[in-house]
Design a protein around this motif. Structure first.
Motif, PDB file in Angstrom:
ATOM      1  N   THR A  85       0.817  -1.226   0.000  1.00  0.00           N
ATOM      2  CA  THR A  85       0.000   0.000   0.000  1.00  0.00           C
ATOM      3  C   THR A  85       0.839   1.259   0.000  1.00  0.00           C
ATOM      4  OG1 THR A  85      -1.515  -1.304   1.338  1.00  0.00           O
ATOM      5  CG2 THR A  85      -2.121   0.941   1.007  1.00  0.00           C
ATOM      6  N   ILE A 180     -11.924  -0.626   1.540  1.00  0.00           N
ATOM      7  CA  ILE A 180     -10.746  -0.847   2.352  1.00  0.00           C
ATOM      8  C   ILE A 180     -11.211  -1.551   3.598  1.00  0.00           C
ATOM      9  CG2 ILE A 180      -9.121   0.277   3.875  1.00  0.00           C
ATOM     10  CD1 ILE A 180      -8.167   1.883   1.738  1.00  0.00           C
ATOM     11  N   HIS A 185      -4.846  -2.524   3.790  1.00  0.00           N
ATOM     12  CA  HIS A 185      -4.261  -1.188   3.807  1.00  0.00           C
ATOM     13  C   HIS A 185      -3.101  -1.078   4.764  1.00  0.00           C
ATOM     14  CE1 HIS A 185      -6.667  -0.422   7.411  1.00  0.00           C
ATOM     15  NE2 HIS A 185      -7.505  -1.191   6.781  1.00  0.00           N
ATOM     16  N   ASP A 186      -2.184  -0.259   4.410  1.00  0.00           N
ATOM     17  CA  ASP A 186      -0.959  -0.087   5.186  1.00  0.00           C
ATOM     18  C   ASP A 186      -0.315   1.251   4.880  1.00  0.00           C
ATOM     19  OD1 ASP A 186      -0.697  -2.477   6.679  1.00  0.00           O
ATOM     20  OD2 ASP A 186      -0.258  -3.540   4.834  1.00  0.00           O
ATOM     21  N   THR A 187      -1.112   2.252   4.627  1.00  0.00           N
ATOM     22  CA  THR A 187      -0.563   3.586   4.386  1.00  0.00           C
ATOM     23  C   THR A 187       0.262   4.022   5.587  1.00  0.00           C
ATOM     24  OG1 THR A 187      -2.338   4.284   2.955  1.00  0.00           O
ATOM     25  CG2 THR A 187      -1.253   6.031   4.209  1.00  0.00           C
ATOM     26  N   GLY A 207      -2.437   4.206  -2.292  1.00  0.00           N
ATOM     27  CA  GLY A 207      -3.896   4.377  -2.360  1.00  0.00           C
ATOM     28  C   GLY A 207      -4.635   3.056  -2.388  1.00  0.00           C
ATOM     29  N   ARG A 215      -7.527   8.053  -9.663  1.00  0.00           N
ATOM     30  CA  ARG A 215      -8.164   8.219  -8.341  1.00  0.00           C
ATOM     31  C   ARG A 215      -7.125   8.698  -7.313  1.00  0.00           C
ATOM     32  NH1 ARG A 215      -7.212   6.240  -2.969  1.00  0.00           N
ATOM     33  NH2 ARG A 215      -9.161   6.346  -1.827  1.00  0.00           N
ATOM     34  N   ASP A 218      -7.267  10.470   0.360  1.00  0.00           N
ATOM     35  CA  ASP A 218      -7.030  11.513   1.363  1.00  0.00           C
ATOM     36  C   ASP A 218      -5.557  11.786   1.622  1.00  0.00           C
ATOM     37  OD1 ASP A 218      -6.891   8.828   2.395  1.00  0.00           O
ATOM     38  OD2 ASP A 218      -6.567   9.727   4.363  1.00  0.00           O
ATOM     39  N   SER A 219      -4.721  10.785   1.362  1.00  0.00           N
ATOM     40  CA  SER A 219      -3.348  10.849   1.884  1.00  0.00           C
ATOM     41  C   SER A 219      -2.538  12.070   1.439  1.00  0.00           C
ATOM     42  CB  SER A 219      -2.594   9.560   1.544  1.00  0.00           C
ATOM     43  OG  SER A 219      -3.312   8.466   2.055  1.00  0.00           O
ATOM     44  N   THR A 238      -5.541   6.843   8.028  1.00  0.00           N
ATOM     45  CA  THR A 238      -5.344   5.712   7.124  1.00  0.00           C
ATOM     46  C   THR A 238      -6.704   5.051   6.919  1.00  0.00           C
ATOM     47  OG1 THR A 238      -4.177   3.606   6.756  1.00  0.00           O
ATOM     48  CG2 THR A 238      -4.651   4.192   9.032  1.00  0.00           C
ATOM     49  N   GLY A 239      -6.847   4.345   5.823  1.00  0.00           N
ATOM     50  CA  GLY A 239      -8.136   3.707   5.546  1.00  0.00           C
ATOM     51  C   GLY A 239      -8.798   4.315   4.325  1.00  0.00           C
ATOM     52  N   GLY A 241      -9.974   6.549   1.985  1.00  0.00           N
ATOM     53  CA  GLY A 241      -9.700   7.971   1.830  1.00  0.00           C
ATOM     54  C   GLY A 241     -10.918   8.822   1.536  1.00  0.00           C
TER      55      GLY A 241
HETATM   56  C1  SD4 Z   1      -6.330   6.169   0.369  1.00  0.00           C
HETATM   57  N1  SD4 Z   1      -6.080   6.423   2.733  1.00  0.00           N
HETATM   58  O1  SD4 Z   1      -5.762   6.333  -0.701  1.00  0.00           O
HETATM   59  C2  SD4 Z   1      -5.504   5.803   1.577  1.00  0.00           C
HETATM   60  C3  SD4 Z   1      -5.424   4.331   1.649  1.00  0.00           C
HETATM   61  C4  SD4 Z   1      -4.920   3.800   2.915  1.00  0.00           C
HETATM   62  O2  SD4 Z   1      -3.974   2.122   4.023  1.00  0.00           O
HETATM   63  O3  SD4 Z   1      -4.856   4.416   3.946  1.00  0.00           O
HETATM   64  N2  SD4 Z   1      -4.504   2.616   2.906  1.00  0.00           N
HETATM   65  O4  SD4 Z   1      -7.553   6.218   0.488  1.00  0.00           O
END
Ligand code: SD4
Length: 327
Positions: A85, A180, A185-187, A207, A215, A218-219, A238-239, A241
């Motif tokens: 991620t 997600i 996920h592992d941002t 993402g 696309r 949020d990051s 994280t999660g 977005g």
């Molecule tokens: C996103 N928040 O692109 C990011 C994805 C994310 O762990 O946190 N993945 O939506």
């Protein structure tokens, strides 16, 4: 917490309550007095990225700035091919292209961001360069990539054999539904407080796996994936977005801390804000971590399964986060 208790609490955390005159009073004296400057370095990051957090903490202990330390920490995950991620080895979009998003924010309130960047792995560092070396805050796509090359970044294919294999498996059962969940996920979001008690942060991601081309989540969005106010504290997300963007989650958390909510309370309110419009238990995950100027920390997620690494008092440890839904 069960649904009923949540509804009971909802009035306590209602929109009307949040949009009080205080919400807009950015220089409340009592908050600032109460925040009395934590002296020893802190690094906190999403998930079990203890290597990243430990690298950040070494930089902090060596007297480096919070910003430099956060970016160095993030770069560890950007180069970790096992992390699908973030950075190199990140899951591609549905057409097989890995495109990365990142942002940074420093203690002056300056920020930099890059979105949908291909072929460059160290995007947190690139976001820092956008902040420091251009008159802009955000660069996207080809422009960001060209800027990276002009700054000496290496251009490389970020799709590893294993992420390619996973993507091809996905293509076979392709039914586009970006969710997600706790497995996917592992941002890396990382917040550091340096020896001068300055706070900065970085956030870096590839993402959503198999997202639509172009696309952006949020990051890389300042206020959503990351926000820092050196008088108050910082937060990262994280999660899913899209849900974080809709509620400008990290900014919300910092503004709540400005109103004297603890980092923990602020993270919980921001998660509840997302859940307010969900009729049923959502399938997606969102999690926040936050730190304030006193070195107090907070973490909260929608579902169980989230955790964070915290370096404080010379110890780097992993903690499980509290969550809204739990068994
Ligand atoms: C996103 N928040 O692109 C990011 C994805 C994310 O762990 O946190 N993945 O939506």
């Amino acid at each position: 917490m069960k649904r009923r208790k949540f509804i009971k609490n909802a009035s306590k955390f209602s929109l009307a309550g949040l949009i009080s005159p205080d919400f807009f009073n950015v220089d409340k004296k009592y908050s600032i007095k109460k925040l009395n400057n934590y002296k020893s370095p802190i690094s906190i990051c999403t998930w079990d990225f203890s290597n990243a957090n430990s690298v950040a903490s070494e930089y902090l202990e060596n007297g480096q700035s919070a910003l430099e330390s956060a970016v160095r920490g993030a770069s560890i995950e950007e180069s970790n091919a096992q992390n699908s991620t973030v950075g190199y080895g990140g899951a591609p979009d549905r057409e097989g292209n890995v495109s990365l998003d990142a942002c940074v924010m420093n203690h002056f309130g300056d920020c930099g961001s890059v979105v949908a960047v291909k072929n460059i792995r160290s995007v947190a560092s690139l976001a820092k360069d956008v902040m420091e070396k251009t008159p802009h805050v955000m660069l996207a796509g080809d422009g960001a990539e060209e800027f990276a090359i002009s700054q000496g970044y290496k251009s490389e294919d970020l799709l590893t054999n294993s992420s390619k294999k996973e993507w091809m498996k996905w293509l076979e059962r392709s039914n586009y539904k970006p969710i997600i969940n706790i497995e996917n996920h592992d941002t890396i979001g990382i917040l550091c407080i340096d020896q001068k008690n300055n706070i900065s942060g970085a956030c870096s991601t590839s993402g959503l796996a198999y997202k639509m081309k172009g696309r952006v989540g949020d990051s890389p969005i300042i206020g959503s994936g990351l926000f820092v106010d050196n008088k108050i504290g910082g937060a990262v997300a994280t999660g899913m977005g899209e849900e974080v963007v809709k509620t400008v989650g990290s900014f919300l958390i910092v503004e709540l801390m400005r109103q004297n909510y603890s980092p923990q309370e602020a993270c919980e309110i921001a998660i509840r804000r997302i859940l307010e419009k969900e009729k049923n238990k959502p399938e997606f995950q969102v999690a926040y971590i936050a730190v304030n100027k006193n070195g107090e920390i907070g973490a909260f997620s929608i579902h169980e399964g989230f955790g964070y690494c915290l370096y404080r008092n010379k110890k780097n440890r992993f903690y499980k986060s509290k969550s809204f839904y739990y068994k």
